[in-house]
Design a protein around this motif. Structure first.
Motif, PDB file in Angstrom:
ATOM      1  N   ARG A   1       8.937   8.423  12.176  1.00 45.89           N
ATOM      2  CA  ARG A   1       7.836   9.203  11.591  1.00 45.89           C
ATOM      3  C   ARG A   1       7.247   8.378  10.463  1.00 45.89           C
ATOM      4  N   ILE A   2       5.954   8.057  10.553  1.00 46.99           N
ATOM      5  CA  ILE A   2       5.322   7.176   9.575  1.00 46.99           C
ATOM      6  C   ILE A   2       4.038   7.812   9.056  1.00 46.99           C
ATOM      7  N   ALA A   3       3.875   7.811   7.741  1.00 49.02           N
ATOM      8  CA  ALA A   3       2.666   8.359   7.119  1.00 49.02           C
ATOM      9  C   ALA A   3       1.445   7.557   7.557  1.00 49.02           C
ATOM     10  N   LEU A   4       0.333   8.251   7.762  1.00 49.10           N
ATOM     11  CA  LEU A   4      -0.893   7.587   8.202  1.00 49.10           C
ATOM     12  C   LEU A   4      -1.405   6.565   7.197  1.00 49.10           C
ATOM     13  N   ASP A   5      -1.130   6.775   5.928  1.00 49.75           N
ATOM     14  CA  ASP A   5      -1.624   5.838   4.919  1.00 49.75           C
ATOM     15  C   ASP A   5      -0.687   4.651   4.697  1.00 49.75           C
ATOM     16  N   ASP A   6       0.405   4.576   5.425  1.00 48.39           N
ATOM     17  CA  ASP A   6       1.337   3.455   5.312  1.00 48.39           C
ATOM     18  C   ASP A   6       1.018   2.435   6.410  1.00 48.39           C
ATOM     19  N   ILE A   7      -0.057   1.699   6.182  1.00 43.18           N
ATOM     20  CA  ILE A   7      -0.578   0.774   7.194  1.00 43.18           C
ATOM     21  C   ILE A   7       0.457  -0.281   7.592  1.00 43.18           C
ATOM     22  N   GLY A   8       1.176  -0.840   6.633  1.00 44.56           N
ATOM     23  CA  GLY A   8       2.181  -1.863   6.937  1.00 44.56           C
ATOM     24  C   GLY A   8       3.259  -1.346   7.874  1.00 44.56           C
ATOM     25  N   ALA A   9       3.743  -0.137   7.622  1.00 41.19           N
ATOM     26  CA  ALA A   9       4.782   0.446   8.481  1.00 41.19           C
ATOM     27  C   ALA A   9       4.231   0.776   9.864  1.00 41.19           C
ATOM     28  N   LEU A  10       2.995   1.260   9.919  1.00 35.97           N
ATOM     29  CA  LEU A  10       2.380   1.541  11.223  1.00 35.97           C
ATOM     30  C   LEU A  10       2.226   0.257  12.031  1.00 35.97           C
ATOM     31  N   GLN A  11       1.763  -0.809  11.384  1.00 36.65           N
ATOM     32  CA  GLN A  11       1.634  -2.096  12.080  1.00 36.65           C
ATOM     33  C   GLN A  11       2.989  -2.563  12.604  1.00 36.65           C
ATOM     34  N   MET A  12       4.009  -2.429  11.783  1.00 37.01           N
ATOM     35  CA  MET A  12       5.357  -2.833  12.182  1.00 37.01           C
ATOM     36  C   MET A  12       5.798  -2.038  13.419  1.00 37.01           C
ATOM     37  N   GLY A  13       5.577  -0.739  13.409  1.00 40.44           N
ATOM     38  CA  GLY A  13       5.947   0.091  14.547  1.00 40.44           C
ATOM     39  C   GLY A  13       5.222  -0.304  15.826  1.00 40.44           C
ATOM     40  N   PHE A  14       3.921  -0.543  15.713  1.00 37.80           N
ATOM     41  CA  PHE A  14       3.142  -0.917  16.896  1.00 37.80           C
ATOM     42  C   PHE A  14       3.514  -2.318  17.390  1.00 37.80           C
ATOM     43  N   ARG A  15       3.772  -3.247  16.466  1.00 40.20           N
ATOM     44  CA  ARG A  15       4.207  -4.593  16.871  1.00 40.20           C
ATOM     45  C   ARG A  15       5.553  -4.555  17.582  1.00 40.20           C
TER      46      ARG A  15
END
Length: 176
Positions: free
Chosen positions: A114-128
């Motif tokens: 579960r990742i906050a929408l404003d946590d761009i770095g974590a979202l990128q990490m998840g998608f990568r």
């Protein structure tokens, strides 16, 4: 850099390592760390480490006074209970967090974050890592977040959910 999967020998060994991990997280996770995640790690017992879906990993570097934590990743309940990755600021931007998350996914076979929408770095990490957004959710404090999970495999086609959609669109274009 040394990559370690945490498998403490006994309760005392776990308490020592847990203390080091919590100090590292407290110092380097910044404002992104949710209280429930910190408390989840704080309550994690030596016996909990052997439960299915639990995996804790460290990356350490050798310093003058001994090994130091460069990154930590942890998951309990296949990430549904707890999923965290923290990287020391000196080692951010080189793919260390993504590599740890990929190892989590490979070792556990299934992972939810579960990742906050404003946590761009974590979202990128998840998608990568190869995780896909499965839904928009509310996380702590009423913030919006994404539920990330591994893509489902379609046994009939031998394709992942996202690949199947892309390939179907490509096949339709070829037929025209």
């Amino acid at each position: 850099m040394d990559w370690l999967t945490l498998k403490p020998d006994n309760e005392m060994d776990w308490k020592r390592k847990q203390s080091d991990i919590l100090a590292f997280i407290n110092r380097y996770a910044g404002k992104r760390l949710y209280r429930n995640v910190y408390h989840g790690l704080l309550k994690l017992s030596y016996r909990d480490l052997s439960k299915p879906g639990t995996l804790l990993q460290l990356v350490t570097v050798q310093a003058e006074d001994g090994p130091r934590i460069a990154a930590f990743s942890g998951a309990t309940g296949y990430g549904r209970e707890l999923c965290i990755v923290v990287v020391h600021p000196l080692y951010r931007g080189i793919g260390l967090g993504t590599a740890l998350l990929k190892q989590q996914l490979a070792a556990l076979g299934s992972l939810t974050c579960r990742i906050a929408l404003d946590d761009i770095g974590a979202l990128q990490m998840g998608f990568r890592t190869g995780l896909c957004a499965k839904g928009l959710i509310k996380i702590h404090g009423g913030k919006r977040g994404l539920l990330l999970q591994e893509p489902l495999q379609n046994p009939m086609l031998g394709l992942s959910e996202s690949n199947g959609k892309q390939e179907s669109a490509a096949n339709l274009a070829q037929r025209r």
